[in-house]
Write an enzyme that holds these catalytic residues in place. Structure first.
Site, PDB file in Angstrom:
ATOM      1  N   HIS A 139       0.817  -1.216   0.000  1.00 22.80           N
ATOM      2  CA  HIS A 139       0.000   0.000   0.000  1.00 22.80           C
ATOM      3  C   HIS A 139       0.854   1.271   0.000  1.00 22.80           C
ATOM      4  CE1 HIS A 139       0.369  -0.291   4.511  1.00 22.80           C
ATOM      5  NE2 HIS A 139       0.453   1.021   4.384  1.00 22.80           N
ATOM      6  N   ASP A 170       0.134  -7.675   1.291  1.00 24.37           N
ATOM      7  CA  ASP A 170       0.498  -6.261   1.438  1.00 24.37           C
ATOM      8  C   ASP A 170       2.014  -6.072   1.485  1.00 24.37           C
ATOM      9  OD1 ASP A 170      -0.009  -3.547   1.587  1.00 24.37           O
ATOM     10  OD2 ASP A 170      -0.033  -3.533   3.776  1.00 24.37           O
ATOM     11  N   SER A 246       4.543   2.344   8.072  1.00 23.89           N
ATOM     12  CA  SER A 246       4.228   1.178   7.253  1.00 23.89           C
ATOM     13  C   SER A 246       5.409   0.809   6.364  1.00 23.89           C
ATOM     14  CB  SER A 246       3.008   1.454   6.375  1.00 23.89           C
ATOM     15  OG  SER A 246       1.851   1.603   7.156  1.00 23.89           O
TER      16      SER A 246
END
Length: 395
Positions: A139, A170, A246
């Site tokens: 992402h 992911d 992230s």
């Protein structure tokens, strides 16, 4: 004539009451408490640390203990507690931080009137090879990306290209040009235990706060959550994970990457619940993306229902655990192993199956061709079969 004498009463001035010494006592007490508190705060921690540093722990003798001999082997703790107790965090951060990068994704976007403009989002990643392969979250690099810019620890920046992405987990791998770049080393996520040190390194809110270090512990293991397009078994930690973290590494006390920070529960009533993708999964997927640009998925060849769905749609079926096999693909891996419609799968390769998400998560960790044992219930009898997993058809 005699005169009778009387003593006249002498009126004396009443004595002044003596001043109370209560306030003096209170003042002395307060000063004493203050001094005592300072001693506890400044002296006792060092005393305790020094005591712990030289602590001897008696371990019971196993095997050939005889008679009344109470001698036991002694384990002496020789850690560096007499120094800075946070030094282990400092050492781990110094080891890994040079490999941590900030990734800026410049994307095409459109306003309310359909006019095109560019917007930037950012995340983290870490270099795994000296020639510039970088692991991050899918992402972080997804979307209508025009350009990926990687900011390195030495202050330089380089454009990156996408090597491969895996929305199901992911994860993504990107590449920059370079040689002799600082790299991070993977640790064994399967050896983690709750309570162990966990260090998150990343770029919360962008490059302005680059390579921020937060510290916590491994709060839990085998947390099955929906990530990307599927379910995954994740590591739970209370090390702070903020937007921008992230794709950054979760590190153990040895300075090894044991996870990729990916998810944080953003609920008002919840604090300190972040999740990372286990390093053993990251390593396997990253290697496949580098080698082929895609990830091969294991295939079981069944469709199934969660027990809660079975109770709703099939009230006559008794199921208290596992998942219910609704259909078996003819000629597929499950069919060849003898799994039948109506079976209840309760264990997959030694792991208990509590719901559909658990089975999907554990299956996602396997590669085509892997052999797994499956425990199932059929007509109230427990059976165990061995399945050779196939390769999932390309979607």
């Amino acid at each position: 004539m005699g005169v009778e004498q009387h003593e006249l009463p002498v009126r004396t001035e009443p004595e002044k009451p003596k001043k109370s010494h209560v306030w003096q006592y209170l003042l002395v007490g307060l000063v004493g408490a203050l001094i005592g508190g300072l001693l506890v705060v400044t002296v006792m921690p060092q005393v305790i640390v020094n005591k712990i540093a030289s602590l001897e722990i008696a371990a019971p003798v196993s095997g050939n203990s005889t008679g009344n001999n109470d001698s036991s082997p002694v384990l002496t703790l020789t850690s560096s507690l007499s120094g800075d107790p946070w030094q282990v965090v400092v050492d781990a951060a110094e080891k890994v931080s040079p490999s941590v990068v900030c990734i800026v994704n410049t994307q095409t976007a459109y306003d309310f009137f359909g006019r095109e403009y560019l917007r930037e989002t950012s995340g983290s990643g870490f270099i795994i090879t000296e020639d510039g392969y970088i692991v991050t979250n899918n992402h972080v690099v997804s979307g209508t990306s025009r350009k990926l810019t990687v900011f390195l620890s030495d202050g330089s920046s380089k454009e990156a290209e996408i090597v491969g992405t895996d929305p199901a987990t992911d994860l993504a791998v990107i590449k920059i040009e370079g040689s002799g770049l600082p790299t991070a080393v993977f640790g064994d996520s399967d050896s983690l235990k709750p309570g162990q040190l966990a260090i998150a390194i990343g770029n919360p809110l962008g490059i302005e706060f680059n390579r921020s270090v937060t510290v916590g512990v491994i709060s839990g293991l085998d947390r099955v959550l929906s990530v990307g397009d599927s379910y995954m078994r994740l590591i739970q930690t209370d090390a702070v994970i903020n937007p921008g973290n992230s794709g950054g590494p979760l590190v153990n006390a040895k300075g090894e990457v044991v996870g990729v920070n990916s998810v944080k529960l953003n609920v008002t009533a919840v604090e300190g619940m972040g999740f990372a993708i286990p390093s053993n999964q990251v390593k396997r997927i990253a290697e496949e993306l580098i080698d082929t640009g895609k990830v091969k998925r294991a295939y079981l060849g069944i469709s199934f229902m969660d027990k809660s769905e079975v109770r709703y749609y099939m009230p006559n079926v008794q199921i208290d655990q596992g998942v219910y096999v609704v259909e078996v693909v003819s000629g597929g891996p499950a069919d060849k192993a003898g799994i039948r419609k109506g079976d209840i799968i309760v264990e997959f390769d030694g792991r208990k199956i509590n719901d559909a998400g658990s089975l999907m998560a554990y299956l996602a960790e396997k590669s085509p061709g892997a052999k797994v044992s499956i425990k199932l219930i059929r007509q109230n009898k427990t059976r165990e079969v061995e399945v050779v997993l196939g390769e999932a058809p390309s979607s």
